[in-house]
Design an enzyme around this catalytic site. Structure first.
Site, mmCIF file in Angstrom:
data_model
loop_
_atom_site.group_PDB
_atom_site.id
_atom_site.type_symbol
_atom_site.label_atom_id
_atom_site.label_comp_id
_atom_site.label_asym_id
_atom_site.label_seq_id
_atom_site.Cartn_x
_atom_site.Cartn_y
_atom_site.Cartn_z
ATOM 1 N N LYS A 13 34.245 17.901 -12.097
ATOM 2 C CA LYS A 13 33.028 17.230 -12.586
ATOM 3 C C LYS A 13 31.468 17.960 -12.052
ATOM 4 C CE LYS A 13 34.839 12.330 -12.366
ATOM 5 N NZ LYS A 13 34.591 11.167 -11.897
ATOM 6 N N ASP A 57 29.700 7.515 -14.684
ATOM 7 C CA ASP A 57 30.267 7.002 -13.640
ATOM 8 C C ASP A 57 29.235 6.163 -12.759
ATOM 9 O OD1 ASP A 57 32.911 8.036 -13.656
ATOM 10 O OD2 ASP A 57 32.223 9.781 -12.623
ATOM 11 N N ALA A 76 31.326 12.149 0.299
ATOM 12 C CA ALA A 76 30.225 12.962 -0.064
ATOM 13 C C ALA A 76 30.435 13.584 -1.118
ATOM 14 C CB ALA A 76 29.659 13.714 1.022
ATOM 15 N N ALA A 125 32.264 11.337 -6.867
ATOM 16 C CA ALA A 125 32.192 9.981 -7.038
ATOM 17 C C ALA A 125 31.122 9.231 -5.918
ATOM 18 C CB ALA A 125 33.299 9.237 -6.386
ATOM 19 N N MET A 152 44.893 6.056 -1.783
ATOM 20 C CA MET A 152 45.536 5.948 -3.213
ATOM 21 C C MET A 152 47.173 5.976 -3.189
ATOM 22 S SD MET A 152 44.537 9.021 -5.937
ATOM 23 C CE MET A 152 42.838 8.336 -5.982
ATOM 24 N N TYR A 166 41.703 2.831 -7.790
ATOM 25 C CA TYR A 166 42.290 1.788 -8.505
ATOM 26 C C TYR A 166 43.986 1.835 -8.611
ATOM 27 C CZ TYR A 166 42.648 5.145 -12.230
ATOM 28 O OH TYR A 166 42.891 6.126 -12.996
HETATM 29 P P1 ATR Z 1 35.372 13.168 -5.986
HETATM 30 O O1 ATR Z 1 34.872 13.711 -7.296
HETATM 31 O O2 ATR Z 1 36.358 11.991 -6.432
HETATM 32 O O3 ATR Z 1 34.360 12.433 -5.209
HETATM 33 P P2 ATR Z 1 35.494 15.220 -4.292
HETATM 34 O O4 ATR Z 1 34.092 15.673 -4.813
HETATM 35 O O5 ATR Z 1 36.704 16.308 -4.087
HETATM 36 O O6 ATR Z 1 36.298 14.211 -5.286
HETATM 37 O O7 ATR Z 1 35.270 14.473 -3.011
HETATM 38 C C1 ATR Z 1 36.170 13.935 -2.164
HETATM 39 C C2 ATR Z 1 35.751 13.058 -0.964
HETATM 40 O O8 ATR Z 1 36.801 12.419 -0.278
HETATM 41 C C3 ATR Z 1 34.985 14.067 0.152
HETATM 42 O O9 ATR Z 1 34.012 13.372 0.664
HETATM 43 C C4 ATR Z 1 36.093 14.232 0.922
HETATM 44 O O10 ATR Z 1 35.461 14.446 2.397
HETATM 45 P P3 ATR Z 1 35.399 16.076 2.815
HETATM 46 O O11 ATR Z 1 33.973 16.191 2.240
HETATM 47 O O12 ATR Z 1 35.579 16.124 4.279
HETATM 48 O O13 ATR Z 1 36.367 16.934 2.053
HETATM 49 C C5 ATR Z 1 36.668 12.893 1.160
HETATM 50 N N1 ATR Z 1 38.044 12.886 1.502
HETATM 51 C C6 ATR Z 1 39.152 13.409 0.846
HETATM 52 N N2 ATR Z 1 40.493 13.016 1.545
HETATM 53 C C7 ATR Z 1 39.890 12.444 2.875
HETATM 54 C C8 ATR Z 1 40.985 12.237 4.119
HETATM 55 N N3 ATR Z 1 42.120 12.470 3.862
HETATM 56 N N4 ATR Z 1 39.951 11.550 4.928
HETATM 57 C C9 ATR Z 1 38.668 11.683 4.926
HETATM 58 N N5 ATR Z 1 37.840 11.766 3.912
HETATM 59 C C10 ATR Z 1 38.625 12.437 2.807
#
Ligand code: ATR
Length: 284
Positions: free
Chosen positions: A67, A103, A128, A131, A201, A226
């Site tokens: 994205k 989104d 962060a 999404a 998920m 979802y």
């Molecule tokens: P998206 O586009 O879906 O937002 P992304 O940009 O890869 O995907 O962001 C995923 C988010 O989920 C991040 O904030 C990530 O935390 P980190 O910045 O520390 O990587 C968070 N995330 C994913 N798996 C996680 C987990 N098991 N525990 C806590 N945060 C998680």
């Protein structure tokens, strides 16, 4: 006449229900379009975008993990995509690829249609990433006063809060690392809690970032996940009497906006919801 092509690129894409939602509407409205999903690895993204341009597709959706990285291969960005800092929808305008973000519209319309007031409220946003950016932008547009951005990696929350604070100085954006104490403080001060991470998920459906004892009946709790329809977070929230919003809302409303961008037609929203819920209920 050959069908016009719309694609989804991402990795993974096998679990996406976007092809089903869009194709169902194309069929019902007798529109000569077809929506196909393609798994594209990060190192192939540039070639994939070039290929889609060369094939003359109508447009495409972009999902995890492309994205943000897709933006550099596009010819133009809509002002909203520019502000959010990510693109989930691309429209081919006579060979020029224009990036949009629908989104955030998904979130705006979710709150609007459920009649949830954002003006002057405080929200806790978990995550962060891409999404999270769309969710926070939607909250800011809705007039939220304060957002606690709680993330596992503190630096990402800090840099997102810094970037958005410059763009939106009237909203207080507070970055926090993901600790029990921080979560307690943030949720205590919030009216709304939104999970934008993939935690919960399928197949890890027994996970949630929020300990149940931090949830209250006066909260609105939303999950962008979802699958499953009812994540552990939403189940816990429902159990204490909170208002819950599942991830289908954002999914469908972003699909509605993307469909309109590609075809110029307002799709039947109810049909998209019915299709999404029926597919997801059948999954297991
Ligand atoms: P998206 O586009 O879906 O937002 P992304 O940009 O890869 O995907 O962001 C995923 C988010 O989920 C991040 O904030 C990530 O935390 P980190 O910045 O520390 O990587 C968070 N995330 C994913 N798996 C996680 C987990 N098991 N525990 C806590 N945060 C998680």
């Amino acid at each position: 006449m050959h069908a016009k092509l719309i694609c989804l690129i991402g990795d993974p894409v096998e679990h996406s229900i976007s092809p089903i939602i869009h194709n169902e509407v194309f069929r019902a409205l007798n529109l000569n379009y077809v929506y196909l999903a393609f798994r594209v690895l990060p190192e192939d993204l540039m070639d994939a975008v070039r290929g889609l341009r060369a094939l003359g597709v109508v447009g495409f959706n972009v999902t995890i993990p492309h994205k943000v990285s897709v933006m550099k291969y596009l010819d133009e960005l809509s002002p909203d995509a520019e502000v959010v800092g990510s693109v989930n929808t691309v429209v081919n305008m006579g060979g020029r690829l224009v990036g949009y973000n629908t989104d955030y519209l998904g979130v705006v319309n979710t709150f609007k249609n459920l009649g949830i007031k954002l003006e002057g409220t405080s929200a806790t946003v978990l995550g962060a990433g891409g999404a999270s950016r769309a969710v926070i932008y939607a909250l800011i547009l809705g007039g939220v006063e304060r957002v606690f951005i709680v993330n596992r990696t503190l630096e990402k929350a800090v840099s997102l809060a810094g970037e958005f604070s410059i763009k939106f100085p009237n909203t207080s954006l507070i970055p926090m690392s993901l600790t029990q104490e921080n979560l307690r403080e943030a949720i205590q001060k919030s009216h709304i809690v939104i999970n934008t991470t993939s935690v919960g998920m399928y197949p890890r459906t027994e996970e949630s970032l929020v300990p149940p004892d931090l949830l209250r009946s006066d909260l609105v709790v939303m999950d962008v996940v979802y699958n499953p329809l009812e994540t552990k977070l939403l189940r816990d929230a429902k159990a204490v009497g909170a208002k819950v919003i599942d991830g289908v809302n954002m999914l469908v409303y972003q699909a509605v906006a993307s469909f309109k961008l590609w075809t110029g037609i307002d799709p039947p929203v109810d049909m998209m919801f019915r299709t999404a819920y029926s597919v997801l209920r059948q999954l297991r």
